[in-house]
Motif scaffolding. Structure first.
Motif, PDB file in Angstrom:
ATOM      1  N   UNK B   5       5.255 -10.254   1.233  1.00 32.35           N
ATOM      2  CA  UNK B   5       4.319 -10.550  -0.006  1.00 32.35           C
ATOM      3  C   UNK B   5       2.932  -9.844   0.159  1.00 32.35           C
ATOM      4  N   UNK B   6       2.458  -9.372  -0.834  1.00 27.86           N
ATOM      5  CA  UNK B   6       1.083  -8.910  -0.449  1.00 27.86           C
ATOM      6  C   UNK B   6       0.321  -9.544  -1.788  1.00 27.86           C
ATOM      7  N   UNK B   7      -0.277 -10.483  -1.548  1.00 31.47           N
ATOM      8  CA  UNK B   7      -1.071 -11.303  -2.511  1.00 31.47           C
ATOM      9  C   UNK B   7      -1.739 -10.739  -3.682  1.00 31.47           C
ATOM     10  N   UNK B   8      -2.551  -9.554  -2.911  1.00 29.53           N
ATOM     11  CA  UNK B   8      -3.440  -9.032  -3.954  1.00 29.53           C
ATOM     12  C   UNK B   8      -3.141  -7.550  -4.400  1.00 29.53           C
ATOM     13  N   UNK B   9      -2.982  -7.461  -5.681  1.00 29.10           N
ATOM     14  CA  UNK B   9      -2.391  -6.255  -6.322  1.00 29.10           C
ATOM     15  C   UNK B   9      -3.595  -5.294  -5.966  1.00 29.10           C
ATOM     16  N   UNK B  10      -4.584  -5.660  -6.390  1.00 30.18           N
ATOM     17  CA  UNK B  10      -5.834  -4.604  -6.504  1.00 30.18           C
ATOM     18  C   UNK B  10      -7.063  -5.104  -5.938  1.00 30.18           C
ATOM     19  N   UNK B  11      -7.647  -4.278  -5.144  1.00 32.41           N
ATOM     20  CA  UNK B  11      -9.076  -4.824  -4.206  1.00 32.41           C
ATOM     21  C   UNK B  11     -10.055  -3.718  -4.498  1.00 32.41           C
ATOM     22  N   UNK B  12     -11.285  -4.214  -4.746  1.00 40.33           N
ATOM     23  CA  UNK B  12     -12.316  -3.277  -4.743  1.00 40.33           C
ATOM     24  C   UNK B  12     -13.422  -3.830  -3.683  1.00 40.33           C
ATOM     25  N   UNK B  13     -13.712  -2.794  -2.923  1.00 35.65           N
ATOM     26  CA  UNK B  13     -14.885  -3.084  -1.959  1.00 35.65           C
ATOM     27  C   UNK B  13     -15.907  -2.010  -1.990  1.00 35.65           C
ATOM     28  N   UNK B  14     -17.274  -2.380  -1.643  1.00 33.87           N
ATOM     29  CA  UNK B  14     -18.148  -1.191  -1.517  1.00 33.87           C
ATOM     30  C   UNK B  14     -17.874  -0.376  -0.105  1.00 33.87           C
TER      31      UNK B  14
END
Lengths: 111, 114
Positions: B5-14
């Motif tokens: 399981x990868x809980x985060x479908x989408x991540x945005x970082x600077x």
């Protein structure tokens, strides 16, 4: 460097056609794999082969078959293509270690 | 049954910020664990793998991952993200036996803001 080559990057076929996706590896690997990749579902294993003429079903084999007549080549066959088989198809091969090496994928559209 | 399981479908970082991508697995024995990266229009490239030994593993492109058995996790980290890291990341677990089968998570798409 290991090279896994898929014959087509993009392919458009019609419903009911028999479709062949080809994959060739240049490192004498025993094991080869076919996956399909769909958004939100990750990679799902269709079939794999652990030797020439040997194959096993993966998690979603329905509607597909495979052929491995030579060690370096593993073909995925859609017997009668349907629109729900529109997807990205990825081939991989594996040496004695666990890590799999992937081709660049074939984006298949069935109209 | 084994699962990832990868809980985060989408991540945005600077750009320049640190990154952690989460991965949880379900497996009865000591797992073989992998992280792969997929750039747009490309196949998957192996970032790193864990088989045994030191639970902190180093990979390519400045990535590392830590295996935590008690949490059934294998999170991927990078101290400072570059714009070229924007891609989709997949965690995978190796199924026991000689087949080399892998079970993949659903993937996490990383977007990097300038």
């Amino acid at each position: 460097d290991v090279k896994v080559t898929q014959s087509s990057r993009y392919l458009v076929k019609r419903t009911g056609e028999k479709v062949f996706l080809e994959c060739v590896q240049d490192m004498d690997h025993e094991n080869m794999f076919w996956y399909r990749q769909d958004p939100g579902l990750g990679l799902r294993l269709i079939y794999f082969s652990y030797d020439v003429k040997m194959k096993e079903k993966g998690d979603i084999p329905e509607g597909y078959s495979v052929s491995r007549e030579k060690k370096e080549r593993f073909s995925l066959i859609l017997e009668s293509a349907s629109t729900n088989q529109t997807s990205m198809y990825l081939c991989a091969s594996r040496p004695g270690s666990w890590a799999q090496h992937f081709g660049d994928g074939t984006r298949l559209s069935i109209l | 049954a084994q699962s990832v399981t990868q809980p985060d479908i989408h991540i945005t970082v600077s750009e320049g910020a640190s990154l952690e991508l989460r991965c949880n697995y379900s497996y009865g024995a000591t797992p073989y664990l992998f992280w792969y990266v997929q750039s747009p229009g490309q196949g998957l490239q192996l970032l790193l793998k864990y088989f045994s030994g030191d639970t902190l593993v180093q990979g390519i492109k400045g990535f590392e991952a830590e295996f935590k058995r008690s949490q059934s996790s294998f999170n991927l980290r990078k101290p400072s993200v570059h714009w070229s890291d924007a891609a989709e990341y997949f965690c995978a677990v190796g199924v026991s036996g000689n087949t080399g089968k892998l079970i993949f998570g659903q993937g996490t798409t990383l977007q990097v803001k300038p």
